[in-house]
Design a protein around this motif. Structure first.
Motif, PDB file in Angstrom:
ATOM      1  N   MET A   1      45.857  36.339  32.929  1.00  0.00           N
ATOM      2  CA  MET A   1      45.966  37.792  32.920  1.00  0.00           C
ATOM      3  C   MET A   1      44.569  38.392  33.142  1.00  0.00           C
ATOM      4  SD  MET A   1      47.567  40.226  29.959  1.00  0.00           S
ATOM      5  CE  MET A   1      46.433  39.675  28.687  1.00  0.00           C
ATOM      6  N   VAL A   2      44.452  39.222  34.153  1.00  0.00           N
ATOM      7  CA  VAL A   2      43.149  39.823  34.462  1.00  0.00           C
ATOM      8  C   VAL A   2      42.939  41.045  33.575  1.00  0.00           C
ATOM      9  CG1 VAL A   2      41.730  40.879  36.257  1.00  0.00           C
ATOM     10  CG2 VAL A   2      43.331  39.054  36.853  1.00  0.00           C
ATOM     11  N   ILE A   3      41.900  41.030  32.749  1.00  0.00           N
ATOM     12  CA  ILE A   3      41.683  42.199  31.904  1.00  0.00           C
ATOM     13  C   ILE A   3      40.469  43.015  32.329  1.00  0.00           C
ATOM     14  CG2 ILE A   3      42.920  41.345  29.879  1.00  0.00           C
ATOM     15  CD1 ILE A   3      40.169  40.758  28.711  1.00  0.00           C
ATOM     16  N   LYS A   4      39.573  42.392  33.125  1.00  0.00           N
ATOM     17  CA  LYS A   4      38.522  43.201  33.750  1.00  0.00           C
ATOM     18  C   LYS A   4      38.517  42.804  35.224  1.00  0.00           C
ATOM     19  CE  LYS A   4      33.750  44.733  33.455  1.00  0.00           C
ATOM     20  NZ  LYS A   4      33.463  44.516  34.878  1.00  0.00           N
ATOM     21  N   PRO A   5      39.143  43.630  36.042  1.00  0.00           N
ATOM     22  CA  PRO A   5      39.298  43.248  37.452  1.00  0.00           C
ATOM     23  C   PRO A   5      37.985  43.279  38.221  1.00  0.00           C
ATOM     24  CG  PRO A   5      40.237  45.421  37.049  1.00  0.00           C
ATOM     25  CD  PRO A   5      39.762  44.903  35.723  1.00  0.00           C
ATOM     26  N   VAL A  58      41.042  36.825  32.018  1.00  0.00           N
ATOM     27  CA  VAL A  58      40.080  36.760  33.117  1.00  0.00           C
ATOM     28  C   VAL A  58      39.224  38.027  33.141  1.00  0.00           C
ATOM     29  CG1 VAL A  58      39.808  36.521  35.620  1.00  0.00           C
ATOM     30  CG2 VAL A  58      41.720  35.390  34.456  1.00  0.00           C
ATOM     31  N   LEU A  59      37.907  37.847  33.162  1.00  0.00           N
ATOM     32  CA  LEU A  59      36.989  38.987  33.250  1.00  0.00           C
ATOM     33  C   LEU A  59      36.015  38.754  34.409  1.00  0.00           C
ATOM     34  CD1 LEU A  59      37.340  38.299  29.914  1.00  0.00           C
ATOM     35  CD2 LEU A  59      36.095  40.429  29.808  1.00  0.00           C
ATOM     36  N   HIS A  60      35.873  39.744  35.258  1.00  0.00           N
ATOM     37  CA  HIS A  60      34.948  39.633  36.385  1.00  0.00           C
ATOM     38  C   HIS A  60      33.756  40.549  36.189  1.00  0.00           C
ATOM     39  CE1 HIS A  60      37.681  37.271  38.843  1.00  0.00           C
ATOM     40  NE2 HIS A  60      38.656  38.093  38.513  1.00  0.00           N
ATOM     41  N   ASP A  61      32.607  40.113  36.754  1.00  0.00           N
ATOM     42  CA  ASP A  61      31.435  40.988  36.844  1.00  0.00           C
ATOM     43  C   ASP A  61      31.023  41.609  35.520  1.00  0.00           C
ATOM     44  OD1 ASP A  61      30.461  41.046  39.353  1.00  0.00           O
ATOM     45  OD2 ASP A  61      31.815  42.623  40.060  1.00  0.00           O
ATOM     46  N   ASP A  74      29.622  36.191  36.772  1.00  0.00           N
ATOM     47  CA  ASP A  74      30.548  36.515  37.868  1.00  0.00           C
ATOM     48  C   ASP A  74      31.988  36.533  37.351  1.00  0.00           C
ATOM     49  OD1 ASP A  74      28.486  36.706  39.639  1.00  0.00           O
ATOM     50  OD2 ASP A  74      28.694  34.667  40.431  1.00  0.00           O
ATOM     51  N   THR A  75      32.380  35.451  36.705  1.00  0.00           N
ATOM     52  CA  THR A  75      33.756  35.379  36.195  1.00  0.00           C
ATOM     53  C   THR A  75      33.817  34.563  34.909  1.00  0.00           C
ATOM     54  OG1 THR A  75      34.642  35.459  38.440  1.00  0.00           O
ATOM     55  CG2 THR A  75      36.135  34.650  36.748  1.00  0.00           C
ATOM     56  N   LEU A  76      34.605  35.061  33.972  1.00  0.00           N
ATOM     57  CA  LEU A  76      34.873  34.324  32.728  1.00  0.00           C
ATOM     58  C   LEU A  76      36.370  34.137  32.603  1.00  0.00           C
ATOM     59  CD1 LEU A  76      33.035  35.901  29.643  1.00  0.00           C
ATOM     60  CD2 LEU A  76      32.654  33.633  30.591  1.00  0.00           C
ATOM     61  N   ILE A 191      33.934  43.613  26.988  1.00  0.00           N
ATOM     62  CA  ILE A 191      34.183  44.834  27.765  1.00  0.00           C
ATOM     63  C   ILE A 191      33.341  45.986  27.222  1.00  0.00           C
ATOM     64  CG2 ILE A 191      35.941  46.604  28.241  1.00  0.00           C
ATOM     65  CD1 ILE A 191      37.881  44.302  28.779  1.00  0.00           C
ATOM     66  N   ASN A 192      33.235  46.041  25.899  1.00  0.00           N
ATOM     67  CA  ASN A 192      32.423  47.114  25.304  1.00  0.00           C
ATOM     68  C   ASN A 192      30.925  46.913  25.514  1.00  0.00           C
ATOM     69  OD1 ASN A 192      34.701  48.414  24.434  1.00  0.00           O
ATOM     70  ND2 ASN A 192      34.710  47.403  22.423  1.00  0.00           N
ATOM     71  N   SER A 193      30.488  45.654  25.615  1.00  0.00           N
ATOM     72  CA  SER A 193      29.050  45.397  25.789  1.00  0.00           C
ATOM     73  C   SER A 193      28.630  45.477  27.246  1.00  0.00           C
ATOM     74  CB  SER A 193      28.657  44.001  25.310  1.00  0.00           C
ATOM     75  OG  SER A 193      29.229  43.694  24.098  1.00  0.00           O
ATOM     76  N   HIS A 194      29.595  45.475  28.151  1.00  0.00           N
ATOM     77  CA  HIS A 194      29.269  45.472  29.575  1.00  0.00           C
ATOM     78  C   HIS A 194      28.408  46.684  29.930  1.00  0.00           C
ATOM     79  CE1 HIS A 194      29.620  45.448  33.892  1.00  0.00           C
ATOM     80  NE2 HIS A 194      30.200  46.633  33.879  1.00  0.00           N
ATOM     81  N   ILE A 195      27.320  46.412  30.661  1.00  0.00           N
ATOM     82  CA  ILE A 195      26.406  47.493  31.058  1.00  0.00           C
ATOM     83  C   ILE A 195      26.754  47.920  32.476  1.00  0.00           C
ATOM     84  CG2 ILE A 195      23.989  48.080  31.507  1.00  0.00           C
ATOM     85  CD1 ILE A 195      23.373  45.689  29.498  1.00  0.00           C
TER      86      ILE A 195
END
Ligand SMILES: [Zn+2]
Length: 303
Positions: A1-5, A58-61, A74-76, A191-195
């Motif tokens: 499941m992609v949660i950060k596309p 799945v989290l990208h970028d 890049d991807t987790l 997702i919250n820490s993503h800059i």
């Protein structure tokens, strides 16, 4: 499941507009081509992961900071057993390894993807430790381009080659088990820490006054266009576009380059310099935008 596309970097949208309207030097051009190529690779990989179940997050970028150091993942893929961390590469052609360094066929040394992976993995492990996520991490370099060959690759190299990709993804699918609270918490934390990176940091300096004005051709991007009745015609390739759509497209480009500037009839008239009649510009803007403010502060906003 992609949660950060995968969204890609917005400089990839801005740059093509910029190079139509200003001269850039070779290094900048080279940088842009490599950004675009890297993105194409990440996009391809993200397509392959779309079918993963809800037991794989799945989290990208993701751009994170640890100890004042920025690092980009890049991807987790968060699974119940392990967190996969991927460095995605769109290398094409023949490469070889020599004393741990990576070279193209022509002998040009490239940035060592293994070092990039190790750095990222190490910072990510420290990040997990700092926030109390005691979960194992497995890193790998993903090579997505089917025209890539690596000679003298050691067996222990943590890499997944194009011919192994499908098999690997199927393996992740079949090994995935129900996730626990910690996994969802981690995804949320990431997702919250993503800059959010400022795309303008990576662009060459530009000013409105220095950019070439005109309407670009929607097909070949040339600025050698002219107005013929209600059509913008390209003098380079002959492509034709209805004037309304050409102006709207160029207003959008203007807004991308200058997000803080207001859309007014006079600035767009100047920007789309091939259209001599201010009336035409006003009509098109009024048909697609809404007027806001009065007098000198009057400007148009998107509907
Ligand atoms: Zn053209």
């Amino acid at each position: 499941m992609v949660i950060k596309p995968f969204q890609g970097n917005s400089i990839a949208n801005i740059f093509p507009i910029l190079i139509t309207r200003m001269e850039v030097d070779k290094d900048v051009m080279y940088y842009y081509v490599s950004v675009e190529k890297g993105e194409a690779g990440e996009r391809r990989f993200s397509e392959l992961l779309k079918g993963l179940s809800e037991n794989c997050l799945v989290l990208h970028d993701i751009l994170l900071e640890h100890n004042n150091t920025l690092f980009q993942i890049d991807t987790l893929i968060i699974t119940q057993r392990v967190i996969y961390l991927f460095e995605v590469k769109n290398f094409q052609g023949d490469y070889h390894l020599e004393s741990g360094n990576w070279y193209t066929k022509s002998g040009k040394e490239v940035q060592n993807p293994l070092l990039q992976l190790k750095r990222c993995e190490s910072l990510f492990r420290q990040y997990l430790q700092k926030y109390g996520f005691n979960l194992p991490v497995k890193g790998a370099i993903i090579f997505v381009n089917s025209e890539f060959t690596l000679y003298q690759a050691p067996v222990e190299l943590p890499a997944i080659f194009p011919t192994q990709l499908n098999h690997f993804i199927n393996q992740v699918k079949s090994n995935s088990a129900k996730l626990e609270k910690i996994h969802y918490n981690l995804a949320e934390k990431l997702i919250n820490s993503h800059i959010n990176e400022n795309p303008f940091d990576n662009l060459p300096d530009y000013k409105y006054d220095h950019l070439k004005k005109g309407i670009d051709c929607d097909s070949c991007k040339s600025l050698k266009t002219f107005l013929k009745e209600r059509t913008v015609v390209c003098g380079s390739c002959g492509h034709k576009e209805i004037v309304d759509s050409a102006v709207i497209r160029n207003i959008k480009q203007f807004k991308l380059l200058f997000p803080n500037e207001k859309v007014t009839v006079s600035i767009i008239h100047d920007w789309c310099s091939v259209i001599q009649s201010k009336k035409t510009i006003r009509r098109i803007i009024q048909n697609h935008y809404t007027l806001q403010g009065y007098g000198r502060s009057a400007h148009y906003v998107e509907r």
